[in-house]
Design an enzyme around this catalytic site. Sequence first.
Site, PDB file in Angstrom:
ATOM      1  N   GLY A  20      33.387  42.596  51.789  1.00 51.10           N
ATOM      2  CA  GLY A  20      33.907  42.589  53.210  1.00 51.10           C
ATOM      3  C   GLY A  20      33.478  41.052  54.105  1.00 51.10           C
ATOM      4  CE  LYS A  42      38.975  32.923  51.095  1.00 52.69           C
ATOM      5  NZ  LYS A  42      37.948  34.199  50.874  1.00 52.69           N
ATOM      6  CD  GLU A 111      36.638  35.386  54.084  1.00 55.23           C
ATOM      7  OE1 GLU A 111      36.801  36.042  53.382  1.00 55.23           O
ATOM      8  OE2 GLU A 111      37.299  35.248  55.333  1.00 55.23           O
TER       9      GLU A 111
END
Length: 201
Positions: A20, A42, A111
């Site tokens: 998640g 990202k 991320e």
Amino acid sequence: MDFTTLPSPLWVLGTGTGVGKTHVSSRIARTWAQSGPVVYRKPFQTGVDRADHPEADASAVSGPGITAENHTLLRAPLSPLAAAQLEGKTLDLADAAHWCQRPAEGRILLEGVGGLMVPLAPSTHFLAWATELKIPCVLVALGGLGTLNHTLLSAEALMLRGWRIEAVLLNPGADGCSREAAAVNASVLRGFLPMPVVVLD
């Protein structure tokens, strides 16, 4: 958890694939965006071939006040190293590191990809590469069975390399674990870890 207190820049890392990270990144980014611009980055994503692909994490995190950016997209749903090899590519890790550290207007949220030690190059995994950037993180983990081992291993690997872990976030929605079971696991983890351990709603 009060996401507004988290520092910028910040990594959202996970104990593995499917825990998640993107869901948590979206929640943090949208909370931050209520008080100013946010840049979500990202550096590596596999399993997609373009930024507007339905499975692209940047698409899931984008929203009002949020700029979503990708550095490297690879088609095969494998580790970045394996996916790049299938395409005859070598990842430019120095350029990716520079890209992650570029200044931006507003807060910066990064991320990770997969778990901490997913391979990026033949002799470099993600954790070794990202440690050089000296950016703090939150660690996302599943809520249920198996999360104690995975979380403690991941947290120890981060702490041994000098990472600042702002919080461990158990995400029962990722594995269908009950909130009660996740709360028990969180209580156990608090006995081992020096940072906050939070069960996400």
